[in-house]
Design a protein around this motif. Structure first.
Motif, PDB file in Angstrom:
ATOM      1  N   THR A  11      18.437 -32.334  15.426  1.00 33.58           N
ATOM      2  CA  THR A  11      18.122 -31.955  14.049  1.00 33.58           C
ATOM      3  C   THR A  11      16.636 -31.649  13.897  1.00 33.58           C
ATOM      4  N   ARG A  12      15.812 -32.480  14.517  1.00 36.79           N
ATOM      5  CA  ARG A  12      14.365 -32.261  14.453  1.00 36.79           C
ATOM      6  C   ARG A  12      13.982 -30.936  15.114  1.00 36.79           C
ATOM      7  N   LEU A  13      14.613 -30.635  16.252  1.00 33.68           N
ATOM      8  CA  LEU A  13      14.337 -29.368  16.925  1.00 33.68           C
ATOM      9  C   LEU A  13      14.776 -28.177  16.067  1.00 33.68           C
ATOM     10  N   GLY A  14      15.901 -28.329  15.386  1.00 36.47           N
ATOM     11  CA  GLY A  14      16.353 -27.262  14.503  1.00 36.47           C
ATOM     12  C   GLY A  14      15.393 -27.036  13.349  1.00 36.47           C
ATOM     13  N   LEU A  15      14.911 -28.132  12.746  1.00 35.38           N
ATOM     14  CA  LEU A  15      13.947 -27.992  11.653  1.00 35.38           C
ATOM     15  C   LEU A  15      12.644 -27.379  12.147  1.00 35.38           C
ATOM     16  N   TRP A  16      12.233 -27.730  13.375  1.00 34.48           N
ATOM     17  CA  TRP A  16      11.019 -27.149  13.945  1.00 34.48           C
ATOM     18  C   TRP A  16      11.171 -25.643  14.129  1.00 34.48           C
ATOM     19  N   GLN A  17      12.344 -25.203  14.589  1.00 30.96           N
ATOM     20  CA  GLN A  17      12.573 -23.770  14.756  1.00 30.96           C
ATOM     21  C   GLN A  17      12.570 -23.048  13.405  1.00 30.96           C
ATOM     22  N   LEU A  18      13.126 -23.659  12.392  1.00 28.60           N
ATOM     23  CA  LEU A  18      13.081 -23.055  11.056  1.00 28.60           C
ATOM     24  C   LEU A  18      11.647 -22.954  10.550  1.00 28.60           C
ATOM     25  N   ASP A  19      10.848 -23.983  10.844  1.00 29.93           N
ATOM     26  CA  ASP A  19       9.449 -23.950  10.439  1.00 29.93           C
ATOM     27  C   ASP A  19       8.692 -22.836  11.166  1.00 29.93           C
ATOM     28  N   ARG A  20       8.977 -22.655  12.458  1.00 30.50           N
ATOM     29  CA  ARG A  20       8.337 -21.578  13.213  1.00 30.50           C
ATOM     30  C   ARG A  20       8.738 -20.206  12.659  1.00 30.50           C
ATOM     31  N   ALA A  21      10.002 -20.060  12.280  1.00 31.41           N
ATOM     32  CA  ALA A  21      10.456 -18.799  11.686  1.00 31.41           C
ATOM     33  C   ALA A  21       9.709 -18.522  10.386  1.00 31.41           C
ATOM     34  N   ALA A  22       9.538 -19.548   9.559  1.00 27.22           N
ATOM     35  CA  ALA A  22       8.829 -19.375   8.289  1.00 27.22           C
ATOM     36  C   ALA A  22       7.367 -19.004   8.523  1.00 27.22           C
ATOM     37  N   GLN A  23       6.734 -19.626   9.525  1.00 22.33           N
ATOM     38  CA  GLN A  23       5.342 -19.304   9.836  1.00 22.33           C
ATOM     39  C   GLN A  23       5.195 -17.847  10.263  1.00 22.33           C
ATOM     40  N   LYS A  24       6.093 -17.396  11.119  1.00 22.55           N
ATOM     41  CA  LYS A  24       5.996 -16.024  11.604  1.00 22.55           C
ATOM     42  C   LYS A  24       6.311 -15.008  10.508  1.00 22.55           C
ATOM     43  N   GLU A  25       7.228 -15.341   9.630  1.00 22.10           N
ATOM     44  CA  GLU A  25       7.498 -14.445   8.505  1.00 22.10           C
ATOM     45  C   GLU A  25       6.280 -14.342   7.593  1.00 22.10           C
TER      46      GLU A  25
END
Length: 244
Positions: free
Chosen positions: A23-37
């Motif tokens: 779950t933590r890894l999934g949230l981290w990937q979502l955070d990375r997506a938001a940063q790049k957007e």
């Protein structure tokens, strides 16, 4: 049918730990997506903003700025980034250092993309003007280095232009023997230029959509480990033995 089997404490602990990790890894990937957007939005805004003085943008420390700058090309010191992602045929992105008046640091300029002319033929950049030039473009972070294999390839090359599969500004600075600005200048599109100037700051190797796909994968793993624990300890149908 027998009842639920009670799981051991260690199986519950491992399941919870794995679910929390995924779950933590999934949230981290979502955070990375938001940063790049967010970076993509800043890049798009910089492209349409009025150009400002380069020195002022550097002092402000903005990662994306539409700037104008004057200087002279070191025309005999070209670098070719081999096979950028935005062309299916393959090709090179051409970079050249620019000297600024009264400044020891060099600014690396992204001239644009040159398609490959044949399967084994590297495109050759055209001669650059020798006098002072006025340039307009977006001052932005260099393309990601990724995984470097084989060490510094620039130092082993003796002829120009030099070719590399990744652009490391520290290596370019050592190769030139002069410090570089920490970002590059991607020139604005010019219909008269032979270079294709579609500087798509799109994180081709890892765009936001791929981060979201990885996030879905990690969340799926989190659900899967819980489902496995439930399935393993579910009630089992007892089999009655009939003696004849």
């Amino acid at each position: 049918m027998s009842g639920w089997r009670r799981p051991s404490w260690w199986s519950v602990l491992l399941t919870l730990a794995a679910a929390l990790l995924f779950t933590r890894l999934g949230l981290w990937q979502l955070d990375r997506a938001a940063q790049k957007e967010q970076l993509l939005r800043r890049y798009a805004a910089a492209q349409t903003a009025p150009p400002e003085d380069f020195a002022a943008a550097v002092r402000r420390g903005d990662a994306f700025a539409h700037v104008r700058v004057r200087g002279r090309f070191l025309a005999d010191r070209l670098y070719l980034l081999d096979n950028p992602h935005h062309d299916r045929r393959g090709g090179v992105e051409a970079y050249v250092p620019l000297t600024l008046p009264g400044d020891q640091r060099l600014l690396l300029v992204d001239l644009g993309f040159l398609p490959r002319e044949g399967p084994d033929r590297t495109p050759q950049p055209l001669p650059l003007p020798e006098g002072e030039v006025a340039l307009v473009g977006v001052y932005l972070p260099p393309p990601g280095v990724g995984i470097e294999m084989g060490g510094d390839a620039l130092a082993r090359q003796r002829r120009w232009p030099k070719t590399t599969v990744y652009l490391d500004l520290a290596e370019v600075a050592r190769d030139l023997g002069r410090p570089l600005y920490p970002q590059v200048l991607a020139l604005d599109a010019d219909p008269a230029s032979v270079y294709v100037r579609e500087h798509a700051y799109d994180f081709s190797a890892m765009p936001p959509a791929r981060h979201r796909a990885y996030a879905f994968q990690w969340f799926t793993f989190a659900v899967a480990v819980v489902v496995i624990l439930v399935v393993v300890h579910r009630p089992r149908r007892s089999v009655e033995r009939i003696d004849r």
